[in-house]
Scaffold this active site. Structure first.
Site, PDB file in Angstrom:
ATOM      1  CG  ASN A   1      -2.664   3.332  38.382  1.00  0.00           C
ATOM      2  OD1 ASN A   1      -3.779   2.848  38.146  1.00  0.00           O
ATOM      3  ND2 ASN A   1      -2.174   4.382  37.730  1.00  0.00           N
TER       4      ASN A   1
ATOM      5  CG  PHE B   1     -11.911   3.140  35.560  1.00  0.00           C
ATOM      6  CD1 PHE B   1     -11.171   4.274  35.856  1.00  0.00           C
ATOM      7  CD2 PHE B   1     -12.251   2.913  34.231  1.00  0.00           C
ATOM      8  CE1 PHE B   1     -10.769   5.155  34.860  1.00  0.00           C
ATOM      9  CE2 PHE B   1     -11.861   3.791  33.225  1.00  0.00           C
ATOM     10  CZ  PHE B   1     -11.119   4.896  33.547  1.00  0.00           C
TER      11      PHE B   1
ATOM     12  CB  SER C   1      -7.554   4.676  32.370  1.00  0.00           C
ATOM     13  OG  SER C   1      -7.664   5.827  33.155  1.00  0.00           O
TER      14      SER C   1
ATOM     15  CG  ASN D   1      -4.538   0.367  34.561  1.00  0.00           C
ATOM     16  OD1 ASN D   1      -3.613  -0.309  34.119  1.00  0.00           O
ATOM     17  ND2 ASN D   1      -4.356   1.510  35.195  1.00  0.00           N
ATOM     18  CB  THR D   2     -10.768  -0.004  31.432  1.00  0.00           C
ATOM     19  OG1 THR D   2     -10.941   0.349  32.803  1.00  0.00           O
ATOM     20  CG2 THR D   2     -12.087  -0.550  30.882  1.00  0.00           C
TER      21      THR D   2
ATOM     22  CE  LYS E   1      -5.720  12.210  32.834  1.00  0.00           C
ATOM     23  NZ  LYS E   1      -5.843  12.090  34.291  1.00  0.00           N
TER      24      LYS E   1
ATOM     25  CG  ASN F   1      -4.632   8.606  32.032  1.00  0.00           C
ATOM     26  OD1 ASN F   1      -4.072   8.063  33.002  1.00  0.00           O
ATOM     27  ND2 ASN F   1      -5.938   8.695  31.912  1.00  0.00           N
TER      28      ASN F   1
HETATM   29  N1  FMN Z   1      -6.505   9.322  35.506  1.00  0.00           N
HETATM   30  C1  FMN Z   1      -7.802   9.342  35.120  1.00  0.00           C
HETATM   31  O1  FMN Z   1      -8.116  10.034  34.148  1.00  0.00           O
HETATM   32  N2  FMN Z   1      -8.767   8.618  35.792  1.00  0.00           N
HETATM   33  C2  FMN Z   1      -8.448   7.831  36.871  1.00  0.00           C
HETATM   34  O2  FMN Z   1      -9.324   7.204  37.464  1.00  0.00           O
HETATM   35  C3  FMN Z   1      -7.089   7.771  37.275  1.00  0.00           C
HETATM   36  N3  FMN Z   1      -6.704   6.989  38.313  1.00  0.00           N
HETATM   37  C4  FMN Z   1      -5.404   6.986  38.710  1.00  0.00           C
HETATM   38  C5  FMN Z   1      -5.021   6.201  39.813  1.00  0.00           C
HETATM   39  C6  FMN Z   1      -3.706   6.213  40.250  1.00  0.00           C
HETATM   40  C7  FMN Z   1      -3.312   5.363  41.423  1.00  0.00           C
HETATM   41  C8  FMN Z   1      -2.743   7.038  39.595  1.00  0.00           C
HETATM   42  C9  FMN Z   1      -1.309   7.079  40.053  1.00  0.00           C
HETATM   43  C10 FMN Z   1      -3.114   7.799  38.506  1.00  0.00           C
HETATM   44  C11 FMN Z   1      -4.437   7.773  38.038  1.00  0.00           C
HETATM   45  N4  FMN Z   1      -4.829   8.552  36.950  1.00  0.00           N
HETATM   46  C12 FMN Z   1      -6.141   8.560  36.555  1.00  0.00           C
HETATM   47  C13 FMN Z   1      -3.846   9.333  36.168  1.00  0.00           C
HETATM   48  C14 FMN Z   1      -3.572  10.703  36.804  1.00  0.00           C
HETATM   49  O3  FMN Z   1      -4.726  11.482  36.844  1.00  0.00           O
HETATM   50  C15 FMN Z   1      -2.480  11.438  36.008  1.00  0.00           C
HETATM   51  O4  FMN Z   1      -2.957  11.678  34.697  1.00  0.00           O
HETATM   52  C16 FMN Z   1      -1.173  10.658  35.920  1.00  0.00           C
HETATM   53  O5  FMN Z   1      -0.907   9.973  37.123  1.00  0.00           O
HETATM   54  C17 FMN Z   1       0.020  11.553  35.605  1.00  0.00           C
HETATM   55  O6  FMN Z   1       0.175  12.542  36.612  1.00  0.00           O
HETATM   56  P1  FMN Z   1       1.241  12.422  37.828  1.00  0.00           P
HETATM   57  O7  FMN Z   1       2.565  12.096  37.202  1.00  0.00           O
HETATM   58  O8  FMN Z   1       1.197  13.755  38.494  1.00  0.00           O
HETATM   59  O9  FMN Z   1       0.750  11.333  38.704  1.00  0.00           O
END
Ligand code: FMN
Length: 351
Positions: free
Chosen positions: A116, A120, A180, A182-183, A213, A242
């Site tokens: 992704n 944000f 994250s 992406n910013t 985090k 993350n």
């Molecule tokens: N992590 C954040 O700390 N803030 C976010 O806004 C955020 N947005 C996410 C959006 C998407 C579409 C995905 C897939 C992940 C996002 N994450 C965000 C990261 C998740 O919280 C998590 O740390 C990461 O996906 C690893 O866990 P998973 O393998 O169970 O998905």
């Protein structure tokens, strides 16, 4: 045959963000109509062995929803109805943001992963804060706070503080998200000076419990420097990890070259290693996230030092029974290993 066996192939025909919106709408309907309270009976595993107190919060089971799934705090009660023990909403930023251009979410089905680069997208702190204030949820709700894209790094602390001020009365814990990918520049905020300023500002404002985090892409040295700030400022916990910008050679999907953060199966082991690394170096509770999709994976993170786990990608691939399945499986694993509670299993694999 489970409902998701039918729904998944249909949802997987849709572009990933559309599928997410459909599921979100369904959860919204469930929450508004009160059906989510009926769901509880079907999905929640209630057992005292699963409950624990983590940074002074009572958590009914260790499986939570990771940030990003409910960015605008629209469906936390429905997610609790699916049996999750806590829900982290956000990332929320001070400003309302539309995020990056679409497509920005990619399904790597062969790899059971997502990439992704949402950036944000969220309704902003005012709207999300107001929504949270009128929402009743029967499990703890954490608020994940990010930095507005237009705010320079030098003014990041005030930006985080603004958002905190809008959610402080309705969150059970608060997460400074500096990880994250992406910013632009966000992950630079993980260095010591920036972290001290941001976390110190929130701490002075009374943010508690306050967590940070971290990214899986930090070097060991950089992680240790971040943990030194956690210790110095007496933070309450660490969430790791993350998404990663790395692309393991094992990835098969054609989407592997997309820019953004990778999540799901391919980061599972790395995230578990990160949990262990952090748990070995700090006394505060660790929330383990990254690739959790079954009881064995959740248990591995718990044994490596995670007091709680979270997941996002696993929910997409496994469907709405995932929290129930993991919690049931954890009870079996606890029994197998002779533990009376989850708390007893936390960190048993550490030296
Ligand atoms: N992590 C954040 O700390 N803030 C976010 O806004 C955020 N947005 C996410 C959006 C998407 C579409 C995905 C897939 C992940 C996002 N994450 C965000 C990261 C998740 O919280 C998590 O740390 C990461 O996906 C690893 O866990 P998973 O393998 O169970 O998905």
């Amino acid at each position: 045959m489970q409902l998701y066996d039918v729904a998944k192939p249909v949802l997987f025909q849709l572009p990933p963000e559309t599928a997410h919106s459909v599921v979100h709408s369904m959860l919204g309907v469930a929450q508004k109509s009160g059906i989510d309270r009926t769901l509880v009976q079907r999905y929640r595993v209630t057992d005292p062995r699963l409950s624990s107190t983590v940074f002074d919060i009572d958590v009914p089971n260790p499986v939570g929803v990771a940030a990003g799934f409910d960015k605008n705090a629209e469906v936390p009660s429905a997610l609790s109805g699916l049996g999750f023990g806590h829900v982290e909403v956000g990332g929320v930023t001070a400003e309302r943001q539309s995020g990056n251009p679409t497509p920005r979410l990619f399904r790597l089905a062969e790899d059971r992963a997502l990439i992704n680069r949402m950036g944000f997208n969220n309704h902003g702190a005012d709207a999300v804060g107001a929504r949270l204030a009128r929402t009743r949820v029967d499990v703890p709700v954490g608020v994940n706070i990010g930095k507005s894209k237009s705010t320079p790094l030098s003014e990041a602390a005030e930006d985080y503080l603004y958002t905190y001020g809008r959610v402080e009365s309705s969150g059970d814990y608060f997460v400074v998200n500096v990880s994250s990918p992406n910013t632009p520049g966000l992950r630079e905020l993980q260095n010591r000076d920036h972290l001290e300023e941001i976390l110190g500002t929130l701490k002075d404002a009374g943010a508690s419990p306050l967590l940070v985090k971290l990214s899986p892409d930090l070097t060991d040295k950089a992680t240790e420097a971040a943990l030194a700030v956690v210790d110095d400022l007496e933070l309450d916990g660490v969430i790791t990890t993350n998404t990663t910008t790395d692309r393991p050679d094992s990835l098969e999907s054609i989407h592997r070259a997309e820019t953004g953060g990778l999540s799901g199966d391919p980061i599972e082991e790395r995230a578990t290693r990160a949990v262990r690394f952090v748990a070995e170096r700090t006394d505060v509770p660790v929330i383990g996230v990254g690739g959790v999709s079954d009881a064995a994976g959740a248990y591995a993170k718990i044994r490596a030092g995670a007091s709680l786990v979270q997941l996002y990608t696993g929910l997409i691939y496994e469907g709405p029974t995932i929290a129930r399945d993991i919690n049931r499986g954890l009870l079996e694993l606890l029994e197998r290993d002779g533990f009376d509670s989850i708390e007893e299993a936390v960190g048993v694999d550490l030296e």
